[in-house]
Every structure is written in structure tokens, then in C-alpha cells.
Design a protein around this motif. Structure first.
Motif, mmCIF file in Angstrom:
data_model
loop_
_atom_site.group_PDB
_atom_site.id
_atom_site.type_symbol
_atom_site.label_atom_id
_atom_site.label_comp_id
_atom_site.label_asym_id
_atom_site.label_seq_id
_atom_site.Cartn_x
_atom_site.Cartn_y
_atom_site.Cartn_z
ATOM 1 N N ALA A 1 31.252 31.023 22.930
ATOM 2 C CA ALA A 1 31.900 30.083 23.809
ATOM 3 C C ALA A 1 31.874 28.675 23.784
ATOM 4 O O ALA A 1 30.532 28.427 24.101
ATOM 5 C CB ALA A 1 32.020 30.901 25.091
ATOM 6 N N MET B 1 37.503 33.677 19.131
ATOM 7 C CA MET B 1 36.963 34.238 20.446
ATOM 8 C C MET B 1 37.426 35.618 20.612
ATOM 9 O O MET B 1 38.617 35.899 20.791
ATOM 10 C CB MET B 1 37.704 33.429 21.487
ATOM 11 C CG MET B 1 37.530 33.837 23.130
ATOM 12 S SD MET B 1 35.620 34.047 23.580
ATOM 13 C CE MET B 1 34.812 32.739 23.026
ATOM 14 N N GLY C 1 39.186 36.051 26.444
ATOM 15 C CA GLY C 1 37.696 36.275 26.222
ATOM 16 C C GLY C 1 37.091 37.015 27.452
ATOM 17 O O GLY C 1 36.378 37.978 27.816
ATOM 18 N N SER C 2 37.477 36.028 28.507
ATOM 19 C CA SER C 2 36.726 36.353 29.965
ATOM 20 C C SER C 2 37.538 37.572 30.530
ATOM 21 O O SER C 2 37.137 38.153 31.585
ATOM 22 C CB SER C 2 36.674 35.254 30.865
ATOM 23 O OG SER C 2 35.586 34.278 30.435
#
Ligand SMILES: NC(=O)C1=CN([C@@H]2O[C@H](COP(=O)(O)OP(=O)(O)OC[C@H]3O[C@@H](n4cnc5c(N)ncnc54)[C@H](OP(=O)(O)O)[C@@H]3O)[C@@H](O)[C@H]2O)C=CC1
Ligand SMILES: O=C(O)[C@@H]1CCC=N1
Length: 281
Positions: A106, A126, A181-182
Motif C-alpha cells: 500500500a 491492490m 483494499g481496506s
């Protein structure tokens, strides 16, 4: 042999920093039989972890990043951003021009990876954790030096983890870091909160978990299969003067949309901070 198998036939893949994401990627590639386990190299600073990877997945694992990187055609960098400079230091000049470097770190820009590794062909990806069960989504970009054959190989690897989306512009990878991603972390927090709320009402933990999981799963599949806008689907649930309207009022009053937007923005801004740590130390 399927097309995606043949594009990676005989290719060797190395993972530098074999934690959660590397293991997910290795499992996906092995599951889809894209690459033989003996053609996968993994490095980890702890001997115990290297031995565990070797025993569990049948890959060639060692404690040397250099050894792993030198053995492969494609080198995937999977360390935390804070460890990246040390890894650059070890691998600079080791990766040759015929190799391809993929980074999932990241905040790490492809230009800084290329510069610090002294290597032009760089792919930036990602991914996300649902890759562990083949339902991930990976957003990626690459430098112009990555050739068409290598792009096809990257697509094959990422398709083993779920869906993949290519963007010409790198800023979309940072933006996706804050969304996909998160994203699983946001969803799991909501899941946890709803389970706790169900327990608060009086359900057992087990029943609460099943009710919440099936509701989330069913709602996502419904949205995906019906192709209807989420607002339309929400209206179908919300009876006039009913229970859902009462709950939605409280969620809006509490600022759910704003707080989600702020959270996503904070994650996006953090990618720039991580980038600074990687570039300046
Ligand atoms: N987790 C996620 O959901 C996602 C993560 N990413 C990115 O993937 C990368 C890895 O994340 P994740 O797998 O979660 O992290 P992990 O901590 O699970 O994996 C990184 C591994 O690298 C090891 N390591 C530490 N120092 C070195 C070194 N010098 N050389 C080689 N290996 C080293 C760590 O060992 P030790 O534990 O002993 O420190 C750890 O096992 C990060 O850059 C992250 O930004 C991208 C998308 C999603
Ligand atoms: O939290 C993180 O920094 C990493 C990147 C995206 C998901 N996990």
C-alpha cells in the motif's frame, strides 16, 4: 491446459515477505494449478514460518529474500510498507531486466519502486483478503516497460484470486486501497456491530452470527443479481411507518454516510503518508 495455465507454464514465482497476503496469493495460484509448487519461492525472515510454508504448501521457502528473488521470473513484493526500504536495499541490482516485479504494498508508487530497485518493469496491485477464497478483487497498473506477455501473466495470477481491474492511471490504485483494499475491514466491523446488537436484543451469539452473515450475503447477491440501484432495493425493505424507516432515520441522524465517506478519505490520505515513509524513510 487452460489458456491461463499455459501463459504461466514453466514460469517461476517468488514472494518476498510471506505473510497473510502472500499466502493467499500462493494458495490461489496453486488451487488454480497455474504454477507448480516447486516453481514457487517464498522468503520470510523467521525460519519457523519458512518451514511452515514449505510443509503446508509444498513451495520452496527460505529466509533469504535475495535467494527467492533470484530464483524466479516474477517477483512479488508482499512486505509491509515500513519494511520496504530494507527490502529495496537487499534487492537493488539483484533483479534482472528479464524479470517482472509485482508489488502489493500500500502506498508504494511504481516510479519509486522502479527507481529504488533500479528495475523498469513494475506492476502495482491492490488485492484484498477475500482473495483467500477466490472472491477477491485486485486493482492494478503497470509501467510502460511491462510487455504484453507479462500483462497477460499478471492477469492470469490475479484472476486466480477473484476479479481484476486494470487502470492506466496509478491514482486509481491508491483510491482502490481505500475502497476494496481496506474495504473488508469496514464490512467486518459492521458485521461485528450487528452481531453485538442482535445479542443485545437476546439472540444467542451463534444465531446472531448466522442471521447477520446470511443477511449480508443475501443482500449482496440480491444487489448483484438484480442489477437494481441500492436505493431501490432499500425502498423495497422500507415500509411506510415501519421498522426499517425507524432504523434508517437513526442511521442517517448518526451520520452514517458522512462517516463512511470520511473513513474512506482518511484511508486514501494515509496512502500518501505511507508513500512518504517509503520514499524518505
Ligand atoms: N492485509 C491486507 O488486507 C492487504 C495488504 N496489502 C499489502 O500487502 C502487504 C503485506 O500485507 P500482509 O500480508 O497483510 O502483512 P503481513 O505482516 O502478514 O506480511 C508481511 C510479512 O513480511 C515479513 N517480513 C518482515 N520483514 C521482512 C523482510 N525484511 N523481508 C521479508 N519479509 C519480511 C513479516 O514477518 P513478521 O510478521 O515476522 O514481521 C510478515 O510475515 C502490505 O504492504 C500491505 O499494504 C494489500 C492489500 C490488502
Ligand atoms: O491496512 C492496510 O494498510 C492494508 C492495505 C489495504 C488493506 N490492508
Amino acid at each position: 491446459m487452460s489458456e491461463s495455465n499455459s501463459v504461466l507454464e514453466g514460469k517461476k514465482l517468488a514472494f518476498v515477505g510471506s505473510g497473510v497476503m502472500a499466502e493467499s496469493m500462493i494458495s490461489g495460484v496453486l488451487e488454480k494449478k497455474l504454477i507448480l509448487p516447486q516453481h514457487i519461492f517464498a522468503s520470510h525472515p523467521r525460519t519457523k514460518r519458512a518451514e511452515e510454508l514449505q510443509a503446508q504448501l509444498g513451495v520452496c521457502a527460505s529466509t533469504s529474500n535475495r535467494e527467492a528473488a533470484q530464483a524466479a521470473d516474477i517477483v512479488v513484493i508482499c512486505v509491509k510498507p515500513q519494511r520496504l526500504r530494507a527490502v529495496f536495499h537487499e534487492l537493488a541490482g539483484v533483479v534482472t531486466s528479464s524479470q517482472l516485479v509485482i508489488s502489493i504494498v500500500a502506498g508504494a508508487n511504481s516510479s519509486s519502486i522502479a527507481q529504488q530497485l533500479r528495475h523498469a518493469a513494475v506492476v502495482r496491485v491492490m488485492p484484498n483478503t477475500p482473495a483467500q477464497i477466490g472472491h477477491g478483487i485486485s486493482v492494478w497498473t503497470c509501467t510502460p516497460e511491462v510487455n504484453e506477455e507479462q500483462r497477460v501473466q499478471v492477469r492470469a495470477i490475479l484472476s486466480a484470486l477473484g476479479k481484476e481491474l486494470f487502470f492506466e492511471e496509478e491514482k486509481f490504485v491508491d483510491m482502490a486501497t481505500a475502497i476494496s483494499g481496506s474495504g473488508p475491514a469496514y464490512v467486518f466491523l459492521v458485521m461485528e456491530a450487528l452481531i453485538d446488537a442482535a445479542v443485545h436484543l437476546g439472540f444467542s451469539r451463534q444465531d446472531a452470527r448466522e442471521l447477520v452473515t446470511e443477511t449480508l450475503l443475501g443482500s449482496v447477491l440480491f444487489a448483484q443479481e438484480s442489477h437494481r440501484h441500492p436505493a431501490e432495493l432499500r425502498n423495497m425493505v422500507t415500509s411506510p411507518a415501519g421498522t426499517s424507516a425507524e432504523a434508517l432515520y437513526q442511521l442517517e441522524k448518526g451520520g452514517l454516510r458522512t462517516i463512511l465517506s470520511k473513513a474512506v478519505h482518511a484511508a486514501y490520505q494515509k496512502t500518501a503518508t505511507l508513500s512518504d515513509i517509503i520514499n524518505k524513510g
